[in-house]
Design a protein around this motif. Sequence first.
Motif, PDB file in Angstrom:
ATOM      1  N   LEU A  69      67.322  52.553  36.807  1.00 56.10           N
ATOM      2  CA  LEU A  69      68.733  52.682  36.467  1.00 56.10           C
ATOM      3  C   LEU A  69      68.979  52.859  34.981  1.00 56.10           C
ATOM      4  CD1 LEU A  69      70.163  49.937  38.860  1.00 56.10           C
ATOM      5  CD2 LEU A  69      69.806  52.378  39.310  1.00 56.10           C
ATOM      6  N   ASP A  70      68.110  52.292  34.141  1.00 54.46           N
ATOM      7  CA  ASP A  70      68.334  52.347  32.699  1.00 54.46           C
ATOM      8  C   ASP A  70      67.100  51.780  31.993  1.00 54.46           C
ATOM      9  OD1 ASP A  70      69.577  52.753  30.295  1.00 54.46           O
ATOM     10  OD2 ASP A  70      71.007  51.099  30.488  1.00 54.46           O
ATOM     11  N   TYR A  71      67.018  51.995  30.699  1.00 55.24           N
ATOM     12  CA  TYR A  71      66.028  51.247  29.932  1.00 55.24           C
ATOM     13  C   TYR A  71      66.789  50.408  28.918  1.00 55.24           C
ATOM     14  CZ  TYR A  71      66.034  54.100  25.607  1.00 55.24           C
ATOM     15  OH  TYR A  71      66.367  54.710  24.443  1.00 55.24           O
ATOM     16  N   TYR A  72      66.393  49.164  28.772  1.00 56.62           N
ATOM     17  CA  TYR A  72      67.160  48.226  27.958  1.00 56.62           C
ATOM     18  C   TYR A  72      66.442  47.836  26.662  1.00 56.62           C
ATOM     19  CZ  TYR A  72      63.942  44.671  29.777  1.00 56.62           C
ATOM     20  OH  TYR A  72      62.818  43.964  30.105  1.00 56.62           O
ATOM     21  N   MET A 119      64.256  57.704  36.568  1.00 50.32           N
ATOM     22  CA  MET A 119      65.604  57.429  36.065  1.00 50.32           C
ATOM     23  C   MET A 119      66.563  58.537  36.524  1.00 50.32           C
ATOM     24  SD  MET A 119      66.695  56.447  32.150  1.00 50.32           S
ATOM     25  CE  MET A 119      65.347  55.265  32.041  1.00 50.32           C
ATOM     26  N   LYS A 120      66.047  59.760  36.535  1.00 46.61           N
ATOM     27  CA  LYS A 120      66.858  60.881  37.027  1.00 46.61           C
ATOM     28  C   LYS A 120      67.145  60.692  38.514  1.00 46.61           C
ATOM     29  CE  LYS A 120      68.795  64.931  36.487  1.00 46.61           C
ATOM     30  NZ  LYS A 120      69.998  65.085  35.627  1.00 46.61           N
ATOM     31  N   GLN A 121      66.156  60.192  39.273  1.00 44.36           N
ATOM     32  CA  GLN A 121      66.362  59.901  40.698  1.00 44.36           C
ATOM     33  C   GLN A 121      67.401  58.799  40.872  1.00 44.36           C
ATOM     34  OE1 GLN A 121      62.060  61.085  42.751  1.00 44.36           O
ATOM     35  NE2 GLN A 121      62.695  58.955  42.729  1.00 44.36           N
ATOM     36  N   GLY A 122      67.407  57.828  39.926  1.00 44.32           N
ATOM     37  CA  GLY A 122      68.403  56.764  39.978  1.00 44.32           C
ATOM     38  C   GLY A 122      69.815  57.301  39.808  1.00 44.32           C
ATOM     39  N   GLU A 123      69.958  58.276  38.915  1.00 48.29           N
ATOM     40  CA  GLU A 123      71.274  58.900  38.707  1.00 48.29           C
ATOM     41  C   GLU A 123      71.695  59.676  39.958  1.00 48.29           C
ATOM     42  OE1 GLU A 123      70.898  61.341  35.291  1.00 48.29           O
ATOM     43  OE2 GLU A 123      70.538  59.669  33.907  1.00 48.29           O
ATOM     44  N   ASN A 124      70.752  60.405  40.550  1.00 48.88           N
ATOM     45  CA  ASN A 124      71.058  61.195  41.740  1.00 48.88           C
ATOM     46  C   ASN A 124      71.419  60.314  42.935  1.00 48.88           C
ATOM     47  OD1 ASN A 124      70.549  63.561  40.341  1.00 48.88           O
ATOM     48  ND2 ASN A 124      68.408  63.701  41.040  1.00 48.88           N
ATOM     49  N   ALA A 125      70.836  59.107  42.952  1.00 47.93           N
ATOM     50  CA  ALA A 125      71.113  58.197  44.063  1.00 47.93           C
ATOM     51  C   ALA A 125      72.583  57.808  44.108  1.00 47.93           C
ATOM     52  CB  ALA A 125      70.240  56.943  43.956  1.00 47.93           C
ATOM     53  N   ILE A 129      71.793  61.271  46.820  1.00 46.98           N
ATOM     54  CA  ILE A 129      70.573  62.072  46.893  1.00 46.98           C
ATOM     55  C   ILE A 129      69.364  61.135  46.833  1.00 46.98           C
ATOM     56  CG2 ILE A 129      69.217  63.902  45.820  1.00 46.98           C
ATOM     57  CD1 ILE A 129      71.831  64.917  44.551  1.00 46.98           C
ATOM     58  N   GLU A 130      68.583  61.107  47.891  1.00 48.19           N
ATOM     59  CA  GLU A 130      67.456  60.190  47.963  1.00 48.19           C
ATOM     60  C   GLU A 130      66.279  60.712  47.139  1.00 48.19           C
ATOM     61  OE1 GLU A 130      64.550  58.023  51.272  1.00 48.19           O
ATOM     62  OE2 GLU A 130      66.341  59.134  51.914  1.00 48.19           O
ATOM     63  N   TYR A 162      79.553  51.535  36.617  1.00 50.01           N
ATOM     64  CA  TYR A 162      79.249  52.659  37.501  1.00 50.01           C
ATOM     65  C   TYR A 162      78.724  52.211  38.864  1.00 50.01           C
ATOM     66  CZ  TYR A 162      79.214  54.632  32.795  1.00 50.01           C
ATOM     67  OH  TYR A 162      79.548  54.967  31.510  1.00 50.01           O
ATOM     68  N   ILE A 163      78.128  51.012  38.879  1.00 49.10           N
ATOM     69  CA  ILE A 163      77.566  50.496  40.127  1.00 49.10           C
ATOM     70  C   ILE A 163      78.141  49.101  40.360  1.00 49.10           C
ATOM     71  CG2 ILE A 163      75.439  50.082  41.440  1.00 49.10           C
ATOM     72  CD1 ILE A 163      73.940  51.692  39.329  1.00 49.10           C
TER      73      ILE A 163
END
Length: 437
Positions: A69-72, A119-125, A129-130, A162-163
């Motif tokens: 989801l992110d890097y902190y 991370m891109k997959q997390g945004e698409n989710a 989009i799985e 956002y979530i």
Amino acid sequence: MLETMKNNAKKAAKKRIIIWAIVIVVLMFAPLLAPLQYLIGPKDLTGKTNLDYSKYEGKYVEFEVKYVLDYYMEQISKNTKTGARRTTGYGYVVYNYEDDSCFAAYLPASQKSTMSTLMKQGENALYGIEGTKSIKIKGTLKKLSGTELRYYNESIANLEKYIPGITEASVALYVDSDSVNRVPKVFVWIIYAVCVFGLIMIVMSAVRLATNGPEKEINSFIQNHPGVTEGQIDSDMRAGASIANFLWAGQQFTVWLEGVKIHILDNSKLVWAYYYRVTGRQNISQVLTFDINKKKVAINISKESGEKLLGVYLQTQPQMVIGYKAEIEKQYKKDFNGFLDIAYNPWKNGSYTQTQSADVYGGDSYGAGSTSVELLDAGDRKVEVIKVVREVTGLDLAAAKDLVETAPSVIKSGVGDAEAQNIKAQLEEAGASVSLR
């Protein structure tokens, strides 16, 4: 006597096997079971639901990750000499889709590309989009604390926009990929290296026992010295001097046990011996012997025992030069035949006198010296000082450099006044500060 030496060699081999076996067991189990756990593998938590993360805190675990989801956090190291900075790792907020929870994971910078894809997959989710790609994250599950916890909470608070509900789903724990059961992986690999070395020692010792290594070593010496018998060696040992534990010097042979190996020298072939000592990062205490074929053999021994051994040689081996002087070494290296004229041939020709080896270079025989040459400071011309140290000690470049760079250090001990003054003069000429004591 020789039979006792064989038995002691076998006992030493058995002792080595037992000691290394204990060391390996302790190393594999003692540090939080980390080395053993690393071999077994992590606890796979992939597919688990309603996870109680606290139950696995401090344990070596594994998760399959599809969504980041992110890097902190970005971990940066700085080279203290050059000031250069480089990123060593990142802290990520990871979504566990099977348990509908999220936690943190620390991974090395080398995984950045893969984590960026996830991370891109997390945004698409977020748009339904799985993701199709995933990686296995392994490491110790630890509590977040301090600055890392603050950065993680700030990232979760930002994601909440956002979530919705992500805050409740998050746990303040992270997977540290650099450790196993809290033990750094580097330390685990060091333990493995020690254990492998230990296993090699065990195998070698076991082979020595199975093949009767001590007997082979003695037989090998006898085969290389026609006319010599085991009984002859044994008799010489009984008549000789006991120098230290498992070291005898007789009229014909020097016999000693070092570790699990039996060593034998033919004294009649020896032409030179002296005590050699180095202190500092590497401590060396030896009697160096040289034979007619210019073969050097080092006997690891204490200074007191070394002086005793050299005393025996002085009394029983009239063909030998006993003690060290720079002039002796120079002639040994550059004019070996000339060296033999003073060390070997007079004895062969029957014209040798007991004091000859001491008198040739000014009467400075072994045991008369008790002076130590101490390097206090190398000064600005270290290269020249290292060169002198190599000449007067016989050390290789790395060892001489180490001795100079760790000053104050003793360059040479147990030398006569004349030799000490000579070494001091050479070092001072090279720009070093030296003291004699």
